[in-house]
Design an enzyme around this catalytic site. Structure first.
Site, PDB file in Angstrom:
ATOM      1  N   GLU A 284     -84.578 -81.291   7.113  1.00  0.00           N
ATOM      2  CA  GLU A 284     -85.676 -82.193   7.487  1.00  0.00           C
ATOM      3  C   GLU A 284     -85.652 -82.279   9.003  1.00  0.00           C
ATOM      4  OE1 GLU A 284     -87.684 -83.980   5.308  1.00  0.00           O
ATOM      5  OE2 GLU A 284     -86.747 -82.982   3.616  1.00  0.00           O
TER       6      GLU A 284
ATOM      7  N   LYS B  42     -71.937 -87.254   7.328  1.00  0.00           N
ATOM      8  CA  LYS B  42     -71.595 -87.409   8.743  1.00  0.00           C
ATOM      9  C   LYS B  42     -72.797 -88.022   9.454  1.00  0.00           C
ATOM     10  CE  LYS B  42     -72.166 -85.485  12.513  1.00  0.00           C
ATOM     11  NZ  LYS B  42     -72.282 -86.630  13.440  1.00  0.00           N
TER      12      LYS B  42
ATOM     13  N   GLU C  67     -92.010 -82.048  20.809  1.00  0.00           N
ATOM     14  CA  GLU C  67     -91.704 -83.335  20.180  1.00  0.00           C
ATOM     15  C   GLU C  67     -91.003 -84.192  21.227  1.00  0.00           C
ATOM     16  OE1 GLU C  67     -88.375 -83.680  17.436  1.00  0.00           O
ATOM     17  OE2 GLU C  67     -89.631 -84.880  16.112  1.00  0.00           O
TER      18      GLU C  67
END
Ligand code: NAD
Length: 499
Positions: free
Chosen positions: A263, A188, A395
Site C-alpha cells: 500500500e 514493525k 506526492e
C-alpha cells in the site's frame, strides 16, 4: 478518566516501552533507544528500544511456533471472532489513553485520534464477522466420480510494516484481518510512532489471543524493516509506506519469494464540475487536503476543476482552509495539528518554495506557522499550476493543494490519470453520467463521489499502478492473508492404470 473534559498536557517525563515478544514486553535493557519528541510540543514523550536482528529472529520464531502448533489457526472462526470482539471492547474502554499516545507521537488533533480509535473498534468487530464467514468453494460439476474442494488456509507468518501517518488506524486496518484468517504476525511500526502498536499487544493478550500470535519488533526501517522483509521464515509481508521503499521491498521479498501486499503513495485527484454543490465540494476539498495535515496517502492533493468556476472555487476552498483551526494537537478545538517529523516538515516547505520558484501562485498559506512550540504549516493552495511542475507530480504528503482547470470531461480524466499513482480519487457533480464516467475511467483503487476520505471496513483499500499491490480490509482484504488449496476427491472404484 474522560479526557475530553480535561485540558491535556504532554507527559513530564517520557514513557518507556519494551518491544512485544511471545505475549510479554521486553524492556530495552542495554539496547539503544529512540527518544521521540512530540511534534506538537517539542518535548520528549516516549522511549522505544532499537531492536537487534536477534530480537527480530526471536519474534519471527515466536510467530512461527504459534502458527505451526495451531494454537490460533486451529481454532474455529467463532473462537477467533470472540477474541476480536473482546479486543474491540477493550479498545473502546481505553480509547482516551490510546488517542493520547497517538497524538503525542504523531501530532494529529486529539479529537481526530479518538475518532480513529473508534474506527479501529469498528474494524475489529467487522473482522470478527469475517473470521466466521471465511470459506472456500466446492465443485460438484466434475462428473459422478470426482468431487472438488477449494479450501482456504492462512498463509502463515505475516510481517507487517506500517508508516507514521496513521500508526494505529493503518495497524487496525490489517491486524484484525490477519488474525481473522488464522495467521500469526510480527509487526514493525515506524520508529517515530511505535507506542500504540505496542499498547495493542497487551490488549490482544487480555482479550485472549494466545502468546506468540502478535509480536512487535521496534527499530529503524533500513535495519529491522529491511531484515523483516528479507526474512526467510516470513511467508507474507504487508508493507504500507512510500513507493520508494515499496520498490526496495519487492527486491528484498525475493529472498524466499514471500507474498507481498503493498500500500504505497498517491497523488490523488479531486475532480470538481461546475454543476456540483459548490459549498459541499469546497468543504470536501478543504477537508481532503487539510485532514491529518495532508499527510494521508489518500489526500486529495490535485484539484482538477471546471475552468468556468476555477477562480471562484479556489477562493472558496482557500476561505475554508483559512478558517480551519491549526494548533496544539492536545487542544480539543484543533482541526489541523503538527507536521509529524522534522524531515517531513522540511520536505513540505521545500515543495512550497519550489512551487513559487516554478511560477505557481499562492492563493492561501505558503509558510510555516509559529504557534510557539512544535512545527506547523499553513494549509496552502497553489493556482497557475502546470502539469510538469514538481508540486503537480510528486506526492508532497503535506497540506498543499494544486489547482488545475479543465474544459471538457475527457480533459479532466486525462489530467486525473496523468500520474504514476492510482490510489484514490474523488469526483463532485450532481450529474450521474459524469460521475459514473469519471469513476469508470480514472484509474484508482478507491473512489469517492460527492464525498472524500470516508468509508468503513467493508470496502477494500488499495492502489492501481505504482500505488501498490493487493487489497486490505473487507472480505477481499482477509482473503489476501490466505492461500487456496485444490482438493480432488475420487468417488467409487478407480479405473485401473495397469490391468
Ligand atoms: P516510509 O516508506 O519511509 O516508511 C514506512 C515504513 O517502512 C516505516 O515503518 C519504516 O521504518 C519502514 N522502512 C523504511 N525503510 C525500509 C526498508 N528499506 N525496508 C523495510 N522497511 C522500511 O514511509 P513513511 O514516511 O513512514 O510514510 C509515508 C508514505 O507512506 C507516503 O508515501 C504515503 O503515501 C505512504 N502511505 C500509504 C498508505 C496506503 O495505504 N497506500 C497509507 C499510509 C501511508
Amino acid at each position: 478518566m474522560d479526557q475530553s473534559s480535561t485540558r491535556l498536557l504532554p507527559p513530564e517525563t517520557p514513557r518507556d516501552f519494551g518491544f512485544f515478544l511471545d505475549g510479554a514486553y521486553v524492556p530495552a535493557g542495554d539496547r539503544e533507544v529512540f527518544l521521540r519528541n512530540s511534534p506538537g510540543h517539542g518535548t520528549p514523550v516516549t522511549r522505544i528500544p532499537k531492536c537487534t536482528t536477534e530480537d527480530l529472529d526471536a519474534t519471527v520464531a515466536a510467530a512461527r511456533a504459534a502458527f505451526e502448533d495451531r494454537r490460533w489457526s486451529g481454532l474455529s472462526g467463532a473462537d477467533r471472532a470472540a477474541v476480536l470482539l473482546k479486543t474491540a471492547d477493550i479498545l473502546e474502554a481505553r480509547t482516551d489513553e490510546i488517542a493520547y499516545w497517538e497524538t503525542l507521537e504523531n501530532g494529529k488533533p486529539i479529537s481526530q485520534s479518538r475518532g480513529e480509535v473508534g474506527g479501529c473498534v469498528s474494524i475489529f468487530r467487522y473482522a470478527a464477522g469475517v473470521a466466521r464467514t471465511l470459506h472456500g468453494d466446492s465443485f460438484n460439476n466434475l462428473g459422478d466420480k470426482m468431487f472438488g474442494l477449494v479450501t482456504r488456509e492462512p498463509i502463515g507468518v505475516v510481517g507487517l510494516i506500517t508508516p507514521w501517518n496513521f500508526p494505529f488506524l493503518i495497524l487496525c486496518e490489517r491486524v484484525p484481518f490477519i488474525l481473522a484468517s488464522g495467521c500469526t504476525m510480527v509487526t514493525k511500526p515506524s520508529e517515530v510512532t511505535s507506542a500504540t502498536t505496542l499498547i495493542l499487544g497487551e490488549i490482544l493478550k487480555e482479550a485472549g489471543l494466545p502468546d506468540g500470535c502478535y509480536n512487535v519488533v521496534t527499530g529503524s526501517g533500513s535495519t529491522i524493516g529491511q531484515a523483516l522483509t528479507e526474512h526467510m521464515d516470513v511467508d507474507m509481508l504487508s508493507f504500507t509506506g512510500s513507493t520508494a521503499v515499496g520498490r526496495s521491498c519487492l527486491q528484498a521479498a525475493g529472498s524466499n519469494f514471500k507474498k507481498l501486499g503493498l500500500e504505497l503513495g498517491g497523488k490523488n485527484p479531486q475532480i470538481v464540475f461546475a454543476d456540483s454543490d459548490l459549498e459541499d465540494a469546497a468543504d470536501g476539498v478543504a477537508f481532503g487536503i487539510g485532514f491529518n495535515t495532508g499527510q494521508c496517502c489518500v489526500s486529495g492533493a490535485r484539484l482538477i476543476v471546471e475552468a468556468s468556476i476555477a477562480d471562484t472555487f479556489s477562493e472558496m476552498v482557500a476561505a475554508k482552509l483559512k478558517n480551519a483551526r491549526v494548533g496544539d494537537p492536545l487542544d480539543e478545538a484543533t482541526q489541523i495539528g503538527a507536521i509529524t517529523t522534522d524531515a517531513q516538515n522540511d520536505t513540505i516547505l521545500g515543495y512550497i518554495a519550489k512551487g513559487r520558484e516554478e511560477g505557481a501562485k499562492v492563493v492561501t498559506g505558503g509558510a510555516a506557522l509559529d504557534i510557539g512550540q512544535g512545527q506547523y504549516i499553513a494549509p496552502t493552495v497553489f493556482s497557475n499550476v502546470t502539469p510538469d511542475m514538481a508540486i503537480a507530480r510528486d506526492e508532497i504528503f503535506g497540506p498543499v493543494l494544486t489547482v488545475m482547470p479543465f474544459e471538457t470531461l475527457d480533459e479532466a480524466i486525462t489530467i486525473a490519470n496523468d500520474t504514476i499513482y492510482g490510489l484514490a480519487a474523488s469526483v463532485w457533480t450532481k450529474n450521474i453520467d459524469k460521475a459514473l464516467t469519471v469513476t469508470r475511467r480514472v484509474r484508482a483503487g478507491r473512489f469517492w463521489v460527492n464525498t472524500t476520505l470516508s468509508g468503513g471496513p467493508e470496502l477494500p483499500i488499495g492502489g492501481f499502478k505504482q500505488s501498490g499491490w493487493g487489497r486490505e480490509a473487507g472480505v477481499y482484504g482477509v482473503e489476501e492473508y490466505t492461500q487456496i488449496k485444490s482438493v480432488h476427491i475420487e468417488l467409487g472404484k478407480r479405473d485401473p492404470w495397469v490391468e
